[in-house]
Design a protein around this motif. Structure first.
Motif, PDB file in Angstrom:
ATOM      1  N   ASN A 256       0.817  -1.142   0.150  1.00 41.66           N
ATOM      2  CA  ASN A 256      -0.071   0.154   0.048  1.00 41.66           C
ATOM      3  C   ASN A 256       1.019   1.195   0.121  1.00 41.66           C
ATOM      4  O   ASN A 256       0.530   2.235  -0.518  1.00 41.66           O
ATOM      5  CB  ASN A 256      -0.901   0.116   1.244  1.00 41.66           C
ATOM      6  CG  ASN A 256      -2.198  -0.874   0.752  1.00 41.66           C
ATOM      7  OD1 ASN A 256      -2.753  -0.754  -0.208  1.00 41.66           O
ATOM      8  ND2 ASN A 256      -2.540  -1.598   1.935  1.00 41.66           N
ATOM      9  N   VAL A 259       1.840   1.532  -3.508  1.00 43.85           N
ATOM     10  CA  VAL A 259       0.767   2.050  -4.263  1.00 43.85           C
ATOM     11  C   VAL A 259       0.497   3.492  -4.321  1.00 43.85           C
ATOM     12  O   VAL A 259       0.466   4.423  -5.273  1.00 43.85           O
ATOM     13  CB  VAL A 259      -0.590   1.563  -3.835  1.00 43.85           C
ATOM     14  CG1 VAL A 259      -1.829   2.118  -4.538  1.00 43.85           C
ATOM     15  CG2 VAL A 259      -0.626   0.084  -4.172  1.00 43.85           C
ATOM     16  N   ARG A 263       1.273   6.413  -7.453  1.00 43.50           N
ATOM     17  CA  ARG A 263       0.256   6.995  -7.706  1.00 43.50           C
ATOM     18  C   ARG A 263       0.762   8.463  -7.864  1.00 43.50           C
ATOM     19  O   ARG A 263       0.438   9.279  -8.594  1.00 43.50           O
ATOM     20  CB  ARG A 263      -0.976   6.937  -6.971  1.00 43.50           C
ATOM     21  CG  ARG A 263      -2.239   7.614  -7.723  1.00 43.50           C
ATOM     22  CD  ARG A 263      -3.481   7.134  -6.976  1.00 43.50           C
ATOM     23  NE  ARG A 263      -3.382   7.229  -5.334  1.00 43.50           N
ATOM     24  CZ  ARG A 263      -3.443   6.348  -4.410  1.00 43.50           C
ATOM     25  NH1 ARG A 263      -3.758   5.170  -4.938  1.00 43.50           N
ATOM     26  NH2 ARG A 263      -3.330   6.837  -3.149  1.00 43.50           N
ATOM     27  N   ALA A 269      -2.906   4.666 -11.428  1.00 44.88           N
ATOM     28  CA  ALA A 269      -3.203   3.829  -9.876  1.00 44.88           C
ATOM     29  C   ALA A 269      -2.840   2.424 -10.587  1.00 44.88           C
ATOM     30  O   ALA A 269      -3.256   1.967 -11.678  1.00 44.88           O
ATOM     31  CB  ALA A 269      -4.782   3.748  -9.715  1.00 44.88           C
TER      32      ALA A 269
END
Length: 284
Positions: A256, A259, A263, A269
Motif C-alpha cells: 500500500n 501504491v 500514484r 493507479a
C-alpha cells in the motif's frame, strides 16, 4: 556557428559496483510493466555526506521522485521545498515527489498501514497498542491519529524513546496516549481494537524470535498487525491467527505504501495484486 541540438540529450550512468535489486524495486518495476510505463525504479546508495548533492541531482536528471531509507529520512527535510501534513508532524520523509521545480516530502509508511487496516476495520475511534517506538511506530501512530483513532498505548523497552513518541503524538495530534515501559511479557489491555508490532523482532533471519507478549491476552475481536514483510508469516502472525484474530501481515503495508508512491509519481493507479505477487515471489 554550431547547429542547434535537435536530439534528446542523455547521460548514461555506469555503476562500477551495482547495487542489488531490493524488494521494493522488484515490486515497483512489476507495477510499471503492468501499467505499460517505460519507467525505471533504481536502488542507489548515497552516503550521508553526499545527500544534498544527490537530492539536487534528482532535479538535474529529471527524476519524478524517489524513496529514502535510514539514515536519510530526517536529514533530507532541509533539502526539500515543502512537506505534507503527515511528514511535517512526524518529522520524517520516506517519499519525495517532484512538482514542477519543487520537491515535496511525504511519508507513505503510515498511510500504507492505514490503507491495509481499512480493508478490515475503520480506524475511527479505535484503541491502539503499538509495540515499539522507532520510525515505523512514529509513522503509523501519526497516520492512525489523523485517521481518527481514539487512544494509543506505546509499549517500548527504551523509556526515552517511548516517552519521546508519546509526547510527539500528544503535541502533533492531540490524541490520547500513554507510555508503558516494556520489561516483561506484555498483556494486551481489554478493550484494545488494534495491536501493532512495529519492532524488528521476527525479521529474517531470526524468524522464530519471540515478541515478549502474552498471546493469551489476544482475543478474536482484535486486529493484529505485524509490519515485518520478510517473512510475511511471522511468529506473531501465526500466533494471532491461531487465536482467531483478524491478521494483517507486513506485505500489505509495503504494497500500500508502494501504491501511494506510484500514484504520486506517475498519476496512474497501479494494480496492488501485481505488486503483492512480485513481493511474494521475492520472499518465497
Amino acid at each position: 556557428m554550431s547547429e542547434p541540438l535537435s536530439f534528446k540529450q542523455e547521460i548514461t550512468a555506469v555503476f562500477g559496483q551495482p547495487v542489488a535489486e531490493n524488494p521494493t524495486q522488484v515490486m515497483i518495476e512489476a507495477a510499471f510493466a503492468d501499467a505499460g510505463l517505460a519507467w525505471r525504479y533504481l536502488t542507489l546508495e548515497v552516503a550521508p555526506s553526499d545527500l544534498a548533492a544527490a537530492v539536487s541531482g534528482t532535479k538535474a536528471m529529471g527524476f519524478r521522485g524517489f524513496n529514502l531509507t535510514i539514515p536519510h529520512k530526517v536529514e533530507v527535510i532541509q533539502h526539500l521545498d515543502r512537506l505534507s501534513e503527515a511528514a511535517e508532524k512526524m518529522g520524517a520523509v520516506n517519499c519525495v515527489i517532484r512538482d514542477g521545480d519543487e520537491l515535496i516530502g511525504e511519508n507513505t509508511d503510515g498511510k500504507g498501514f492505514v490503507e491495509s487496516l481499512r480493508e478490515v476495520s475503520d480506524p475511527q475511534g479505535q484503541n491502539v497498542v503499538i509495540l515499539g517506538a522507532g520510525g515505523a511506530a512514529r509513522a503509523i501512530a501519526i497516520e492512525m491519529a489523523l485517521a481518527g483513532a481514539a487512544k494509543f498505548t506505546i509499549v517500548n523497552r527504551s523509556t526515552e524513546r517511548g516517552e519521546q513518541l508519546t509526547e510527539l503524538i500528544k503535541a502533533k495530534t492531540g490524541a490520547a496516549v500513554e507510555f508503558v515501559h516494556w520489561t516483561d511479557d506484555y498483556d494486551i489491555p481489554a478493550g484494545t481494537h488494534v495491536v501493532i508490532n512495529a519492532t524488528s523482532i521476527g525479521l529474517f533471519p531470526d524468524v522464530d524470535a519471540r515478541i515478549p507478549l502474552n498471546t493469551d491476552s489476544l482475543t478474536a475481536d482484535m486486529v493484529v498487525a505485524d509490519v515485518i514483510p520478510n517473512p510475511p508469516a511471522t511468529r506473531l502472525v501465526r500466533e494471532a491467527t491461531a487465536a482467531g484474530c483478524t491478521v494483517l501481515d507486513g506485505l500489505g503495508m509495503l504494497v500500500n505504501q508502494g501504491v501511494i508512491g506510484f500514484r504520486l509519481w506517475t498519476g496512474v493507479a497501479p494494480n496492488p495484486a501485481v505488486m503483492r505477487a512480485a513481493l511474494e515471489e521475492v520472499f518465497g
